[in-house]
Design an enzyme around this catalytic site. Structure first.
Site, PDB file in Angstrom:
ATOM      1  N   VAL A 149     -11.678   5.102  31.784  1.00 10.26           N
ATOM      2  CA  VAL A 149     -12.485   5.951  30.907  1.00 10.26           C
ATOM      3  C   VAL A 149     -12.619   5.305  29.529  1.00 10.26           C
ATOM      4  O   VAL A 149     -13.701   5.309  28.930  1.00 10.26           O
ATOM      5  CB  VAL A 149     -11.896   7.375  30.805  1.00 10.26           C
ATOM      6  CG1 VAL A 149     -12.695   8.233  29.831  1.00 10.26           C
ATOM      7  CG2 VAL A 149     -11.873   8.038  32.178  1.00 10.26           C
ATOM      8  N   CYS A 150     -11.541   4.709  29.023  1.00 12.62           N
ATOM      9  CA  CYS A 150     -11.586   4.044  27.708  1.00 12.62           C
ATOM     10  C   CYS A 150     -12.552   2.865  27.736  1.00 12.62           C
ATOM     11  O   CYS A 150     -13.306   2.648  26.785  1.00 12.62           O
ATOM     12  CB  CYS A 150     -10.191   3.571  27.296  1.00 12.62           C
ATOM     13  SG  CYS A 150      -8.984   4.895  27.161  1.00 12.62           S
ATOM     14  N   ASP A 151     -12.516   2.116  28.808  1.00 16.38           N
ATOM     15  CA  ASP A 151     -13.428   0.992  29.002  1.00 16.38           C
ATOM     16  C   ASP A 151     -14.874   1.500  28.965  1.00 16.38           C
ATOM     17  O   ASP A 151     -15.712   0.979  28.216  1.00 16.38           O
ATOM     18  CB  ASP A 151     -13.100   0.330  30.347  1.00 16.38           C
ATOM     19  CG  ASP A 151     -14.026  -0.825  30.693  1.00 16.38           C
ATOM     20  OD1 ASP A 151     -13.553  -1.961  30.735  1.00 16.38           O
ATOM     21  OD2 ASP A 151     -15.234  -0.588  30.952  1.00 16.38           O
TER      22      ASP A 151
END
Length: 167
Positions: free
Chosen positions: A59-61
């Site tokens: 999700v951060c990516d």
């Protein structure tokens, strides 16, 4: 402070919750191992601050890639900052591999200054809770999203619209 969870399990956030209309709290983070940055380094610009637990997660990516795409369309008066506790050289390696060139990555690894100032430091993990802050050119907070679940995506469209209203 709002309730927060990681995969459904409650987590404790440390720091002060920031609300629209508040003066943006100052912070000190690292650009690299030796050079620091603070809110004042981006004075006079609209700031979209994208907070992620770690760039090396799905999700951060995706969040950082999305804001990198959007940053190119927002103009020179806007800076998009991604803040995590990843070490600066890990951030640099990730950006190089992902082709990230519009977002400024900053690390809160040393003393969690940003996490405490914005109420996003996760006590149990010493990571930062996923959140979004839009701060105007006069350093007033205009938009805030604290996610209740760490593994969910933020509302990208709402954050981008908040920035567009300021430029």
């Amino acid at each position: 402070m709002a309730k927060a969870a990681f995969k459904g399990n409650p987590i404790t956030l440390i720091g002060t919750e920031v609300k629209p209309g508040d003066k943006a709290p100052d912070f000190t983070v690292n650009k690299n191992l030796l050079e620091t940055a603070s809110l004042a380094d981006y004075a006079g610009k609209v700031k979209l601050i994208s907070v992620v637990p770690s760039l090396d997660t799905g999700v951060c990516d995706a969040q950082t890639r999305r804001f990198n795409e959007e940053a190119a369309k927002l103009g020179d008066n806007v800076v998009v900052l991604t803040i995590s506790v990843d070490l600066p050289f890990a951030q640099s390696r990730w950006c190089g591999a992902a082709g990230i060139d519009k977002v400024v990555t900053l690390s809160d690894y040393k003393n969690r200054s940003f996490g405490k100032a914005y109420g996003v430091l996760i006590d149990e993990l010493q990571l930062l809770m996923r959140s979004i802050f839009v701060i105007d050119a006069n350093d007033t907070v205009q938009y805030v999203e604290y996610l209740g679940e760490m593994t969910e995506h933020p509302n990208y469209e709402a954050a981008i619209e908040a920035v567009k209203k300021l430029v």
